[in-house]
Design an enzyme around this catalytic site. Structure first.
Site, PDB file in Angstrom:
ATOM      1  N   ASP A  49      -0.806 -54.938 -31.562  1.00  0.00           N
ATOM      2  CA  ASP A  49      -0.734 -55.326 -30.157  1.00  0.00           C
ATOM      3  C   ASP A  49      -1.702 -56.471 -29.879  1.00  0.00           C
ATOM      4  O   ASP A  49      -2.856 -56.451 -30.337  1.00  0.00           O
ATOM      5  CB  ASP A  49      -1.091 -54.153 -29.246  1.00  0.00           C
ATOM      6  CG  ASP A  49       0.013 -53.108 -29.159  1.00  0.00           C
ATOM      7  OD1 ASP A  49       1.043 -53.279 -29.851  1.00  0.00           O
ATOM      8  OD2 ASP A  49      -0.160 -52.129 -28.422  1.00  0.00           O
ATOM      9  N   ARG A 104      10.164 -54.268 -30.317  1.00  0.00           N
ATOM     10  CA  ARG A 104       8.961 -55.088 -30.162  1.00  0.00           C
ATOM     11  C   ARG A 104       8.632 -55.858 -31.447  1.00  0.00           C
ATOM     12  O   ARG A 104       7.577 -55.684 -32.039  1.00  0.00           O
ATOM     13  CB  ARG A 104       7.763 -54.238 -29.743  1.00  0.00           C
ATOM     14  CG  ARG A 104       7.976 -53.456 -28.466  1.00  0.00           C
ATOM     15  CD  ARG A 104       6.732 -52.680 -28.057  1.00  0.00           C
ATOM     16  NE  ARG A 104       6.967 -51.903 -26.834  1.00  0.00           N
ATOM     17  CZ  ARG A 104       6.054 -51.130 -26.241  1.00  0.00           C
ATOM     18  NH1 ARG A 104       4.841 -51.039 -26.773  1.00  0.00           N
ATOM     19  NH2 ARG A 104       6.342 -50.471 -25.157  1.00  0.00           N
ATOM     20  N   ASP A 146       0.902 -45.442 -31.589  1.00  0.00           N
ATOM     21  CA  ASP A 146       1.335 -46.391 -30.563  1.00  0.00           C
ATOM     22  C   ASP A 146       1.794 -47.668 -31.263  1.00  0.00           C
ATOM     23  O   ASP A 146       2.637 -47.623 -32.131  1.00  0.00           O
ATOM     24  CB  ASP A 146       0.204 -46.633 -29.563  1.00  0.00           C
ATOM     25  CG  ASP A 146       0.686 -47.299 -28.272  1.00  0.00           C
ATOM     26  OD1 ASP A 146       1.902 -47.494 -28.125  1.00  0.00           O
ATOM     27  OD2 ASP A 146      -0.146 -47.624 -27.430  1.00  0.00           O
TER      28      ASP A 146
END
Length: 540
Positions: free
Chosen positions: A379, A432, A375
């Site tokens: 984050d 991102r 993933d």
């Protein structure tokens, strides 16, 4: 050594930012090193005014012409042609210029930039030669001496960025931020700058002269600029900068496990036990440890640091945060805080490489290497804040750096997600880099982006993002507003270096963060960051 050849995009996209990137009389310090540096602009000329006022020429055929924009062109093939500018009293400075050789009349010819010029026959110069070399040389009364040399592919019709620094008796030359040549010489202590050709024709553009030398720290919330320098790659074990250095939420800066015991772990079981132990602790990771997936909790007051260049974790990632609870909308007393993660190889994580969540604060993620996460690589979400991600190498990652999990997380995120990203290498990443929801102010400066697949930075959901002093190479979409179903945020871009890249999208206003910071010249950041980011760069 071969350095990349950079094609010249239109002026709106290219290294014209080299001029804007230099703030006149800026005062700065190298972030986190405790040492000082400053850069003031002594001179700049992009020839867009259509003239060469301030330049004195000798030999050749000089004129200002349009070549996508205004340039200073030397169109003659005489053996020597020079154009000089500036004053004889300039001492310690760097001269940078864009140079495009258009023809070489014979073998071993060159185009060059000059420093400390005394006259048309006495100066230091950095020569880009037709025999695929760059030479650092001096000319004394017409007699040349080679001080240093390096290999570089030289192609007619291609733009190159030449930079020649002179400071005391130290001389250093670079081509496109690479192919460094250096020497020590005391022949000339001051003098003008210039450009030159030898049996060659060429165009010159974006000439900038900056001081090099000492300075003082900038004030909080005030950006400052400096030119290339030795990368400040090791600020020390407990010297976080950016948002992680700010006194807030009952925590004064980020010190990690300082004051606690230091333990060295060599097995996954030891590692997991130590990072979960309550109280301050420095956990040194020796070797690559294979962890079960997906994520493993890190408690407050921890420093996790790899030993050497090849230590870290694989398989499982790190979770910095308490369990998710949608009903918590302000920082709880048990929020994880004061965590440092440095010098780790974080590879093939079964979920995220590092996840920071649930109002975790004062987290410094520095000099790590990320690749292969299932993933996200890094984050940060659900109200977390006062985080700095610096000098990390993201290698071929997809969902690189998410900041803000969901459009519906406004109750937790608005007014939080204060994060600094600086001197990170986004190396062939996809998206991102970061993708921001709600965060304000999010500070993205002095990062190096190359060959980005989808997009670089996205500001959404009224986030406030500053994108400054970054180097974008082969990035079609360096930054934009809105992403997928997320509405637009605010984004201010300034002094970025866009090479073979799109122009980006901006909108709205964002105030500067409250900490002191230094923005180095964008068009040198590629070599500084690629030479300093990742593991094996810090003392452990």
């Amino acid at each position: 050594m071969t350095v990349p050849v950079l094609a010249r995009p239109p002026r709106a996209l290219r290294l014209g930012a080299i001029v804007g990137a230099v703030v006149a009389l800026a005062v700065a310090y190298l972030v986190g090193t405790g040492s000082s540096a400053s850069a003031a602009t002594l001179f700049s000329d992009n020839f867009d005014d259509g003239n060469s006022a301030g330049w004195t020429t000798a030999g050749g055929s000089w004129s200002v012409v349009t070549d996508g924009s205004g340039v200073l062109r030397q169109a003659g093939t005489s053996s020597d042609a020079r154009a000089r500018a500036g004053t004889a009293s300039w001492t310690d400075y760097a001269v940078t210029a864009r140079v495009r050789p258009t023809a070489f009349n014979g073998s071993n010819r060159f185009v060059a930039v000059l420093a400390r010029a005394q006259s048309n026959t006495s100066y230091y110069y950095l020569a880009l030669r037709s025999n695929n070399t760059v030479e650092l040389k001096k000319l004394v009364n017409g007699s040349s001496t080679t001080l240093a040399t390096a290999s570089v592919t030289v192609t007619v019709g291609t733009w190159y960025t030449l930079r020649l620094e002179v400071s005391g008796t130290s001389l250093r030359g670079t081509v496109n931020g690479g192919a460094a040549t250096s020497a020590t010489d005391s022949q000339f202590g001051s003098g003008q700058i210039g450009v030159a050709t030898f049996n060659a024709t060429a165009s010159f553009d974006d000439v900038v002269v900056e001081t090099v030398g000492g300075g003082t720290p900038s004030s909080p919330g005030t950006p400052s600029s400096s030119g290339p320098s030795t990368p400040p790659v090791d600020p020390g074990p407990n010297l976080a900068d950016g948002w992680a250095s700010v006194n807030a939420w009952g925590q004064n800066g980020t010190t990690g496990g300082a004051g606690g015991p230091t333990v060295t772990v060599t097995t996954a079981a030891q590692f997991l036990a130590e990072i979960a132990t309550a109280g301050p602790r420095v956990v040194r990771v020796s070797g690559m440890l294979s962890l079960p997936g997906p994520m493993h909790d890190v408690t407050s007051d921890k420093t996790i640091v790899g030993v050497g260049a090849n230590s870290g974790i694989s398989g499982g990632g790190l979770n910095v945060g308490i369990p998710i609870d949608d009903n918590i909308t302000s920082p709880p007393a048990n929020a994880v805080n004061n965590v440092i993660i440095r010098n780790l190889r974080i590879v093939e994580s079964d979920d995220d490489g590092i996840n920071v969540q649930m109002f975790s604060h004062h987290v410094w993620i520095d000099h790590n290497y990320f690749t292969g996460a299932t993933d996200g690589s890094l984050d940060i979400k659900r109200g977390s804040s006062y985080v700095t991600a610096s000098w990390n190498h993201f290698d071929g990652t997809d969902k690189t750096a998410l900041l803000g999990r969901d459009d519906g997380d406004d109750a937790q995120d608005v007014g939080r997600l204060k994060v600094t990203y600086h001197h990170n290498w986004f190396d062939s990443t996809n998206q991102r880099n970061p993708r921001v929801r709600f965060g304000d102010q999010v500070h993205v400066y002095n990062n190096y982006y190359n060959d980005t697949g989808n997009y670089g930075v996205a500001s959404t959901m009224d986030a406030g993002v500053i994108v400054e002093g970054n180097y974008f190479l082969n990035v079609d979409d360096p930054y934009h507003l809105g992403e997928a179903s997320s509405g637009p945020g605010r984004l201010v871009a300034r002094n970025n270096c866009l090479v073979n890249s799109g122009s980006g999208e901006t909108g709205g206003s964002v105030s500067n963060p409250p900490y002191a910071f230094t923005v180095q010249t964008a068009c040198s950041i590629n070599s500084i960051v690629s030479g300093g980011a990742g593991t094996g760069r810090v003392t452990t």
